[in-house]
Design a protein around this motif. Structure first.
Motif, mmCIF file in Angstrom:
data_model
loop_
_atom_site.group_PDB
_atom_site.id
_atom_site.type_symbol
_atom_site.label_atom_id
_atom_site.label_comp_id
_atom_site.label_asym_id
_atom_site.label_seq_id
_atom_site.Cartn_x
_atom_site.Cartn_y
_atom_site.Cartn_z
ATOM 1 N N ILE A 107 14.631 -19.223 25.689
ATOM 2 C CA ILE A 107 14.420 -19.900 24.413
ATOM 3 C C ILE A 107 13.920 -18.682 23.485
ATOM 4 O O ILE A 107 13.356 -17.611 23.883
ATOM 5 C CB ILE A 107 13.234 -20.916 24.704
ATOM 6 C CG1 ILE A 107 13.323 -21.521 25.758
ATOM 7 C CG2 ILE A 107 13.093 -21.546 23.487
ATOM 8 C CD1 ILE A 107 14.263 -22.731 25.748
ATOM 9 N N LYS A 108 14.323 -18.819 22.184
ATOM 10 C CA LYS A 108 13.910 -17.665 21.217
ATOM 11 C C LYS A 108 13.965 -18.527 19.818
ATOM 12 O O LYS A 108 14.144 -19.695 19.793
ATOM 13 C CB LYS A 108 14.963 -16.918 20.998
ATOM 14 C CG LYS A 108 16.325 -17.253 20.470
ATOM 15 C CD LYS A 108 17.193 -15.921 20.304
ATOM 16 C CE LYS A 108 18.573 -16.395 19.796
ATOM 17 N NZ LYS A 108 19.441 -15.156 19.695
ATOM 18 N N GLY A 109 12.815 -18.035 18.952
ATOM 19 C CA GLY A 109 12.767 -18.986 17.865
ATOM 20 C C GLY A 109 12.183 -17.883 16.579
ATOM 21 O O GLY A 109 11.590 -16.806 16.782
ATOM 22 N N ASP A 110 12.415 -18.553 15.462
ATOM 23 C CA ASP A 110 11.979 -17.895 14.220
ATOM 24 C C ASP A 110 11.247 -18.813 13.264
ATOM 25 O O ASP A 110 11.728 -20.229 13.341
ATOM 26 C CB ASP A 110 13.059 -17.321 13.723
ATOM 27 C CG ASP A 110 12.955 -16.584 12.389
ATOM 28 O OD1 ASP A 110 11.783 -16.150 12.113
ATOM 29 O OD2 ASP A 110 13.736 -16.565 11.464
ATOM 30 N N ILE A 111 10.052 -18.409 12.716
ATOM 31 C CA ILE A 111 9.337 -19.328 11.815
ATOM 32 C C ILE A 111 9.029 -18.739 10.458
ATOM 33 O O ILE A 111 8.728 -17.399 10.538
ATOM 34 C CB ILE A 111 7.972 -19.600 12.590
ATOM 35 C CG1 ILE A 111 6.996 -20.502 11.573
ATOM 36 C CG2 ILE A 111 7.292 -18.418 12.973
ATOM 37 C CD1 ILE A 111 5.881 -21.264 12.366
ATOM 38 N N TYR A 112 9.606 -19.306 9.646
ATOM 39 C CA TYR A 112 9.650 -18.728 8.129
ATOM 40 C C TYR A 112 8.164 -18.172 7.931
ATOM 41 O O TYR A 112 8.114 -16.980 7.420
ATOM 42 C CB TYR A 112 10.071 -19.841 7.259
ATOM 43 C CG TYR A 112 10.329 -19.110 5.697
ATOM 44 C CD1 TYR A 112 11.617 -18.261 5.657
ATOM 45 C CD2 TYR A 112 9.404 -19.260 4.851
ATOM 46 C CE1 TYR A 112 11.597 -17.496 4.352
ATOM 47 C CE2 TYR A 112 9.781 -18.654 3.597
ATOM 48 C CZ TYR A 112 10.961 -17.976 3.344
ATOM 49 O OH TYR A 112 11.025 -17.235 2.054
ATOM 50 N N ASN A 113 7.183 -19.008 7.978
ATOM 51 C CA ASN A 113 5.708 -18.580 7.642
ATOM 52 C C ASN A 113 4.965 -18.830 8.626
ATOM 53 O O ASN A 113 4.255 -20.103 9.052
ATOM 54 C CB ASN A 113 5.453 -19.516 6.270
ATOM 55 C CG ASN A 113 3.989 -18.795 5.813
ATOM 56 O OD1 ASN A 113 3.400 -17.787 6.379
ATOM 57 N ND2 ASN A 113 3.649 -19.592 4.654
ATOM 58 N N PRO A 114 4.867 -17.908 9.609
ATOM 59 C CA PRO A 114 3.824 -17.798 10.744
ATOM 60 C C PRO A 114 2.502 -17.911 10.530
ATOM 61 O O PRO A 114 1.549 -18.389 11.237
ATOM 62 C CB PRO A 114 4.107 -16.709 11.432
ATOM 63 C CG PRO A 114 4.736 -15.675 10.456
ATOM 64 C CD PRO A 114 5.259 -16.539 9.402
ATOM 65 N N HIS A 115 1.886 -17.494 9.468
ATOM 66 C CA HIS A 115 0.636 -17.373 8.929
ATOM 67 C C HIS A 115 -0.014 -18.749 8.275
ATOM 68 O O HIS A 115 -0.989 -18.567 7.085
ATOM 69 C CB HIS A 115 0.416 -15.966 8.047
ATOM 70 C CG HIS A 115 0.676 -14.815 8.703
ATOM 71 N ND1 HIS A 115 1.459 -13.823 8.126
ATOM 72 C CD2 HIS A 115 0.667 -14.438 10.117
ATOM 73 C CE1 HIS A 115 1.633 -12.886 9.009
ATOM 74 N NE2 HIS A 115 1.407 -13.380 10.112
ATOM 75 N N VAL A 116 0.213 -19.933 8.796
ATOM 76 C CA VAL A 116 -0.267 -21.021 8.450
ATOM 77 C C VAL A 116 -1.389 -21.292 9.228
ATOM 78 O O VAL A 116 -1.219 -21.737 10.435
ATOM 79 C CB VAL A 116 0.881 -22.197 8.299
ATOM 80 C CG1 VAL A 116 0.243 -23.560 7.811
ATOM 81 C CG2 VAL A 116 1.931 -21.731 7.373
ATOM 82 N N LEU A 133 -0.538 -18.074 13.437
ATOM 83 C CA LEU A 133 -1.939 -18.458 13.115
ATOM 84 C C LEU A 133 -1.954 -20.080 13.880
ATOM 85 O O LEU A 133 -1.115 -20.694 14.045
ATOM 86 C CB LEU A 133 -2.489 -18.661 11.729
ATOM 87 C CG LEU A 133 -2.572 -17.296 11.196
ATOM 88 C CD1 LEU A 133 -3.270 -17.268 9.789
ATOM 89 C CD2 LEU A 133 -3.508 -16.241 12.106
ATOM 90 N N PRO A 134 -3.383 -20.696 14.234
ATOM 91 C CA PRO A 134 -3.132 -21.574 14.932
ATOM 92 C C PRO A 134 -2.418 -23.046 14.453
ATOM 93 O O PRO A 134 -1.537 -23.454 15.243
ATOM 94 C CB PRO A 134 -4.682 -22.047 14.925
ATOM 95 C CG PRO A 134 -5.527 -20.806 15.002
ATOM 96 C CD PRO A 134 -4.628 -19.866 13.953
ATOM 97 N N THR A 135 -2.507 -23.443 13.345
ATOM 98 C CA THR A 135 -1.527 -24.542 12.946
ATOM 99 C C THR A 135 -0.232 -24.152 13.340
ATOM 100 O O THR A 135 0.792 -25.052 13.599
ATOM 101 C CB THR A 135 -2.003 -25.051 11.556
ATOM 102 O OG1 THR A 135 -3.353 -24.909 11.275
ATOM 103 C CG2 THR A 135 -1.356 -26.471 11.261
ATOM 104 N N ALA A 136 0.227 -23.142 12.709
ATOM 105 C CA ALA A 136 1.733 -22.739 12.892
ATOM 106 C C ALA A 136 1.785 -22.504 14.512
ATOM 107 O O ALA A 136 2.991 -22.854 15.061
ATOM 108 C CB ALA A 136 1.868 -21.217 12.270
#
Ligand code: ZN
Length: 293
Positions: free
Chosen positions: A86-95, A35-38
């Protein structure tokens, strides 16, 4: 089209890099449904990591950037290599939290307090590891602080991500300027003055400025010479072998329990969301390979 470019100025101890990472961040947004902020927090970290891959010299060099924080995002991990993959992981993407006081996506609010750790695997015996406290949570400033404190290279890092009303990525990019040994106070003053005079990175990107133009704009009184150019791409190198080894590393007992209780295993790659399915027969084969050892 995305690209990253390096530049220098003859007889001036400075090096600089700029990147358009719109496609890279767009791909990451789609894969992780941020989501946008994330998206802004993740996109800035992806962009900073992409810029740092420009500093890698040899094939197979790797950079891991880890942000551990107490804000709603909690945890971010981005990995890049010499090829600009490049690759990435975000714990909580729905911020997605309300805009900040200046009407921008509140990245600092989504990140909060925490640490930035950068691990550089330069093919030496030990990787180079540096950790700093987050100074602002806006990410660009945190990377600047990391370079100044951990690597003792005075640096300016500016990162921007613009999100469309439908949540897709409109523009992403940034620049990194590093002062090399024997730089003068005048050079520091000049860069600070110019950065104060030009629009913010988000504005520059929104106006459609190319990475090359942004560097020329900052150093408008100098002749900027461009060096290496690379394309940053979102790329995950996961494969079935790696997940098989992961299952084997669980050990006989745990793997037996999975076979008996679930009769199958389904593993999702955190970086690209690719699903790996292991049927009962596959798991038994893995179990047998442990027994055979
Ligand atoms: Zn993957």
């Amino acid at each position: 089209m995305d690209y990253m470019i390096g530049a220098m100025i003859k007889d001036v101890p400075v090096r600089m890099f700029a990147a358009d990472t719109t496609e890279l961040v767009g791909e990451a947004q789609k894969i992780h449904s941020t989501l946008p902020t994330a998206s802004a927090a993740f996109g800035r970290t992806l962009t900073a990591t992409a810029l740092m891959t420009m500093l890698l010299k040899n094939e197979n060099n790797k950079i891991s950037v880890q942000i551990k924080c107490d804000g709603p995002i909690e945890d971010l991990l981005v990995i890049g290599n010499t090829n600009g993959e490049i690759k990435g992981d975000i714990y909580n993407p729905h911020v997605h939290i309300p805009l900040n006081q200046i009407g921008k996506l509140d990245v600092a609010g989504a990140i909060g307090k925490g640490t930035l750790t950068i691990i550089q695997d330069l093919g030496l015996k030990e990787p180079y590891v540096g950790t700093v406290e987050l100074v602002s949570g806006e990410i660009g400033e945190d990377f600047s602080y990391y370079f100044s404190v951990s690597e003792q290279i005075p640096s300016v890092v500016a990162l921007g991500v613009l999100v469309n009303p439908d949540g897709t990525i409109k523009k992403a990019g940034g620049y990194l300027i590093q002062l090399l040994p024997n730089h003068s106070e005048e050079l520091i003053d000049y860069i600070e003055k110019r950065i104060g005079e030009i629009p913010t990175i988000s504005k520059l990107l929104d106006e459609g400025h190319e990475p090359k133009e942004i560097l020329e704009l900052i150093f408008k009184d100098y002749k900027v010479t461009f060096t290496e150019k690379k394309k940053p791409v979102y790329h995950c190198d996961c494969n079935r072998d790696r997940f098989e080894r992961g299952l084997i590393s669980l050990g006989r007992e745990e793997l037996t329990a999975i076979v008996e209780e679930d009769g199958q295993a389904e593993i999702l790659c955190h970086f690209c969301n690719k699903k790996y399915e292991f049927e009962k027969a596959d798991l038994i084969t893995l179990l047998e390979s442990i027994e055979a050892k």
